[in-house]
Write an enzyme that holds these catalytic residues in place. Structure first.
Site, mmCIF file in Angstrom:
data_model
loop_
_atom_site.group_PDB
_atom_site.id
_atom_site.type_symbol
_atom_site.label_atom_id
_atom_site.label_comp_id
_atom_site.label_asym_id
_atom_site.label_seq_id
_atom_site.Cartn_x
_atom_site.Cartn_y
_atom_site.Cartn_z
ATOM 1 N N TRP A 49 36.705 35.248 52.080
ATOM 2 C CA TRP A 49 37.350 36.448 51.543
ATOM 3 C C TRP A 49 36.935 37.710 52.260
ATOM 4 O O TRP A 49 37.760 38.594 52.492
ATOM 5 C CB TRP A 49 37.123 36.545 50.032
ATOM 6 C CG TRP A 49 37.879 35.474 49.316
ATOM 7 C CD1 TRP A 49 37.348 34.424 48.625
ATOM 8 C CD2 TRP A 49 39.305 35.306 49.256
ATOM 9 N NE1 TRP A 49 38.356 33.624 48.144
ATOM 10 C CE2 TRP A 49 39.564 34.135 48.515
ATOM 11 C CE3 TRP A 49 40.390 36.019 49.769
ATOM 12 C CZ2 TRP A 49 40.862 33.667 48.257
ATOM 13 C CZ3 TRP A 49 41.670 35.562 49.507
ATOM 14 C CH2 TRP A 49 41.897 34.403 48.768
ATOM 15 N N ASP B 91 34.599 43.680 46.854
ATOM 16 C CA ASP B 91 35.554 42.725 46.293
ATOM 17 C C ASP B 91 34.781 41.867 45.292
ATOM 18 O O ASP B 91 33.943 41.056 45.666
ATOM 19 C CB ASP B 91 36.129 41.863 47.427
ATOM 20 C CG ASP B 91 37.066 40.768 46.911
ATOM 21 O OD1 ASP B 91 37.275 40.660 45.686
ATOM 22 O OD2 ASP B 91 37.604 40.021 47.766
ATOM 23 N N LYS C 231 40.326 35.017 38.035
ATOM 24 C CA LYS C 231 39.081 34.256 37.894
ATOM 25 C C LYS C 231 38.357 34.621 36.604
ATOM 26 O O LYS C 231 38.029 33.753 35.820
ATOM 27 C CB LYS C 231 38.156 34.482 39.095
ATOM 28 C CG LYS C 231 38.535 33.713 40.357
ATOM 29 C CD LYS C 231 39.520 34.420 41.240
ATOM 30 C CE LYS C 231 39.927 33.585 42.443
ATOM 31 N NZ LYS C 231 40.328 34.417 43.566
HETATM 32 C C1 LIG Z 1 40.840 34.868 44.727
HETATM 33 C C2 LIG Z 1 40.183 35.918 45.536
HETATM 34 C C3 LIG Z 1 40.921 36.874 46.266
HETATM 35 C C4 LIG Z 1 42.424 36.853 46.383
HETATM 36 O O1 LIG Z 1 43.072 37.124 45.223
HETATM 37 P P1 LIG Z 1 44.678 37.125 45.198
HETATM 38 O O2 LIG Z 1 44.950 37.583 43.819
HETATM 39 O O3 LIG Z 1 45.140 35.744 45.502
HETATM 40 O O4 LIG Z 1 45.140 38.102 46.242
HETATM 41 C C5 LIG Z 1 40.237 37.843 46.964
HETATM 42 N N1 LIG Z 1 38.890 37.877 46.954
HETATM 43 C C6 LIG Z 1 38.161 36.972 46.284
HETATM 44 C C7 LIG Z 1 36.676 37.064 46.305
HETATM 45 C C8 LIG Z 1 38.786 35.964 45.558
HETATM 46 O O5 LIG Z 1 38.046 35.064 44.882
#
Ligand SMILES: *Cc1c(COP(=O)(O)O)cnc(C)c1O
Length: 363
Positions: free
Chosen positions: A102, A175, A199
């Site tokens: 990511w 993030d 999540k």
């Molecule tokens: C799942 C995830 C994303 C991407 O999320 P989307 O909603 O599919 O764009 C980005 N960063 C992390 C750490 C993730 O776990």
């Protein structure tokens, strides 16, 4: 009662009580005779839900008044572009700590909008993935912002320390898609925090963004309006129609978290859950995890079987024991047990028990 434990990495399981409440009020919400999905986002009933969700999130995370909370479209990835669009000029530099899939994605996206550099990458030391500390980084110039991912969902790497700007001027952007709300945070350490919802918050498609107010108002002219922090802040995240159902469901999750005792309590349970699994992984050489102890994720527990020819039968038998979605990401293989807030301790324990039994039969 749910008769499976769902270890999906995302979209992931949501608290059972929340799903039940959403089901009960699905077609007749607040006695209105309609679903929350079917009412105007500008009407009083929805505005109340939206405001309460924000208030509960602020309370849970102790978000100071000089930060704005935005409920935006586009999940985690939308913010890979929204961050540079909102806070850099194309001549600015974004600086990235790269620790897995990511944070790589965020760096690649930033390249489209500004200059970018990588200060360090996670690396293997004696078979274990390790994240270089700040005194090991190479930094040539002060960037417009610094970006990292607090929990690498695919790689199972979680960073508990927060990088510091030497001059105190560089916004730290994180993030937190896969570990937001899993433990208390010091919001003041960050310029921008963002998270895709699927999540630890609610349905996919929603992104929750927490941005320090002094970073708002610098979007470049060609920023799409729906990704413009200033426009969204000025309109209470309703510049266009927000993802109303996701926002409502996020609100239910925030209430559920408060009822669990808040983030200190959920962090205690999350620690227990991951401990149960890592203990089983470390018990013998039958299973292994390749992340240095300090960086083992409490949300995504990755592991491999020493005999990978057993992978398929492991997954099959796990599934027939009600333990589903354990297959690791295709990029890394092996297994991954995602144990976000909604996963009860009993789920982690059931998986550890299954692993022990599987080893006994196949070891
Ligand atoms: C799942 C995830 C994303 C991407 O999320 P989307 O909603 O599919 O764009 C980005 N960063 C992390 C750490 C993730 O776990």
């Amino acid at each position: 009662m749910q008769n499976i434990f769902n270890f999906s990495a995302g979209p992931a399981m949501l608290p059972q009580e929340v799903m039940q409440q959403a089901q009960e009020e699905l077609i007749n919400w607040q006695g209105l005779g309609t679903s929350v999905m079917e009412v105007s986002h500008r009407g009083k009933p929805f505005i109340e839900v939206a405001d309460q969700a924000e208030a509960d999130l602020r309370e849970l995370l102790q978000i100071p008044a000089n930060y704005t909370v935005l409920f935006m479209h586009g999940g985690g990835r939308a913010q890979f572009s929204a961050v540079p669009l909102n806070i850099t000029k194309s001549s600015d530099l974004s600086q990235h700590l790269v620790t897995g899939q990511w944070s790589v994605g965020a760096e690649e996206e930033a390249q489209k909008f500004c200059r970018s550099s990588i200060v360090a990458k996670s690396k293997e030391i004696e078979g274990k993935m390790y994240v270089p500390k700040q005194d090991e980084w190479s930094i040539a110039e002060e960037p417009g912002y610094f970006h990292y991912c607090t929990n690498e969902t695919v790689d199972g790497i979680e960073i508990d320390w927060v990088p510091k700007s030497q001059s105190g001027k560089v916004p730290i952007v994180a993030d937190m898609s896969s570990n937001i709300l899993s433990k208390p945070l010091k919001i003041e350490d960050f310029g921008i925090i963002y998270a895709g919802a699927q999540k630890n918050i609610g349905p996919s498609g929603l992104s929750v963004v927490i941005v320090r107010n002094d970073l708002i108002g610098f979007a470049r002219k060609d920023t799409p309006a729906i990704f413009n922090y200033q426009l969204q802040a000025a309109s209470g995240s309703m510049y266009n129609t927000p993802p109303t159902f996701s926002w409502y469901l996020a609100g239910l999750v925030f209430k559920w978290l408060k009822a669990q005792g808040g983030l200190t309590e959920i962090a205690r349970v999350n620690k227990q859950k991951s401990h149960v699994l890592y203990k089983q992984i470390d018990a013998t050489g039958f299973y292994s995890n390749n992340v240095h102890n300090e960086y083992r994720s409490k949300m995504n527990v990755t592991f491999k079987l020493s005999d990978e020819s057993l992978n398929e039968v492991f997954l099959k038998q796990a599934e027939s024991n009600g333990l589903v979605a354990l297959k690791g990401h295709r990029a890394v293989g092996g297994m991954r047990a995602s144990i976000y807030n909604a996963m009860p301790l009993a789920g982690a324990q059931a998986l550890a028990d299954f692993m022990k039994e599987f080893e006994r039969k196949n070891g």
